[in-house]
Design a protein around this motif. Structure first.
Motif, PDB file in Angstrom:
ATOM      1  N   HIS A  99       2.167  60.213  69.258  1.00 39.67           N
ATOM      2  CA  HIS A  99       1.764  60.859  68.650  1.00 39.67           C
ATOM      3  C   HIS A  99       3.269  61.820  69.207  1.00 39.67           C
TER       4      HIS A  99
ATOM      5  N   ALA B 183       6.283  61.182  69.294  1.00 35.75           N
ATOM      6  CA  ALA B 183       7.645  60.764  68.248  1.00 35.75           C
ATOM      7  C   ALA B 183       7.762  61.801  66.516  1.00 35.75           C
ATOM      8  N   LEU B 184       6.095  61.143  66.768  1.00 34.78           N
ATOM      9  CA  LEU B 184       5.583  61.713  65.487  1.00 34.78           C
ATOM     10  C   LEU B 184       6.183  63.629  65.664  1.00 34.78           C
ATOM     11  N   GLU B 185       5.730  64.009  66.255  1.00 32.79           N
ATOM     12  CA  GLU B 185       6.730  65.485  66.026  1.00 32.79           C
ATOM     13  C   GLU B 185       7.421  66.278  65.934  1.00 32.79           C
ATOM     14  N   ARG B 186       8.173  64.787  67.040  1.00 35.71           N
ATOM     15  CA  ARG B 186       9.376  65.245  67.301  1.00 35.71           C
ATOM     16  C   ARG B 186      10.114  65.165  66.154  1.00 35.71           C
ATOM     17  N   ASP B 187      10.065  64.108  65.268  1.00 38.77           N
ATOM     18  CA  ASP B 187      10.645  63.611  63.573  1.00 38.77           C
ATOM     19  C   ASP B 187      10.010  64.563  62.849  1.00 38.77           C
ATOM     20  N   LEU B 188       8.691  65.160  62.586  1.00 39.77           N
ATOM     21  CA  LEU B 188       8.475  65.637  61.361  1.00 39.77           C
ATOM     22  C   LEU B 188       8.732  67.246  61.521  1.00 39.77           C
TER      23      LEU B 188
ATOM     24  N   ASP C  93       3.223  55.477  64.068  1.00 44.18           N
ATOM     25  CA  ASP C  93       4.599  55.063  63.735  1.00 44.18           C
ATOM     26  C   ASP C  93       4.406  54.952  61.866  1.00 44.18           C
TER      27      ASP C  93
ATOM     28  N   ARG D   5       5.342  58.129  61.164  1.00 44.52           N
ATOM     29  CA  ARG D   5       6.162  58.640  61.379  1.00 44.52           C
ATOM     30  C   ARG D   5       7.575  58.504  60.543  1.00 44.52           C
TER      31      ARG D   5
ATOM     32  N   SER E   6      10.780  60.601  57.796  1.00 45.08           N
ATOM     33  CA  SER E   6      11.519  60.715  57.607  1.00 45.08           C
ATOM     34  C   SER E   6      12.191  60.125  56.542  1.00 45.08           C
TER      35      SER E   6
END
Length: 194
Positions: free
Chosen positions: A23, A25-30, A181, A184, A188
């Protein structure tokens, strides 16, 4: 192998713990603030979310086998309406790429994937308010996806949590992680489309 939580914990607590890293990692990459800085950027984000829902909603529906419960939680129609309000015609919307979803091989895995989609209704309301404030009435009219279930969001989330806590199974944990995942990777631009 997933770390086994205490048996006394409900599936919601176990899912939350198991998916925390994915979760984040998703917020970071979003990076939704940067993506929604312009109306075209917001439209592009909605198109990505549409492709994700177009792939996962049918798969979740099949895994759950409970349209009475899942039907009101479907948000593909809200995405289509928002994209139309932002100028895309029905042909263009239908032609948007959709993700090839992870295999959901059990009812528990369907709930694990739905955890990601349902959880987004909570944080999505913050995103929707920000977009409306930043871009005005045109954008506000195109925020039905980010309004989640409106005033029913809290009630529907609580009903979903109650369902989760009535289940068991590592399938849900694995599917929750895999769905975070997949989202994410999809946002990307590196995921497979169907």
């Amino acid at each position: 192998m997933l770390h086994r939580a205490r048996v006394s914990e409900g599936l919601h607590a176990r899912l939350r713990a198991a998916t925390a890293q994915a979760h984040q990692a998703l917020e970071r990459d979003l990076d939704w603030e940067a993506r929604t800085a312009t109306l075209p950027g917001y439209r592009d984000l909605l198109a990505l979310m549409r492709g994700f829902h177009a792939g996962f909603e049918p798969a979740i529906g099949l895994a759950l086998g409970d349209e009475d419960f899942f039907g009101p939680r479907r948000r593909l129609g809200a995405l289509d309406a928002d994209l139309a309000r932002l100028g895309l015609d029905a042909t263009s919307i239908a032609a948007l790429p959709a993700i090839l979803p992870n295999a959901l091989t059990s009812r528990a895995s369907g709930y694990g994937a739905l955890y990601v989609l349902e959880g987004s209704t909570l944080g999505g309301q913050v995103i929707g308010r920000s977009i409306a404030e930043r871009h005005g009435p045109n954008a506000e009219a195109a925020c039905s996806y980010y309004r989640g279930h409106g005033r029913a969001t809290g009630r529907m989330w609580n009903a979903f949590r109650a369902r989760l806590d009535g289940l068991d199974g590592d399938d849900a944990l694995e599917a929750g992680i895999a769905t975070f995942d997949a989202l994410r990777v999809w946002v990307s631009g590196k995921a497979s489309a169907r």
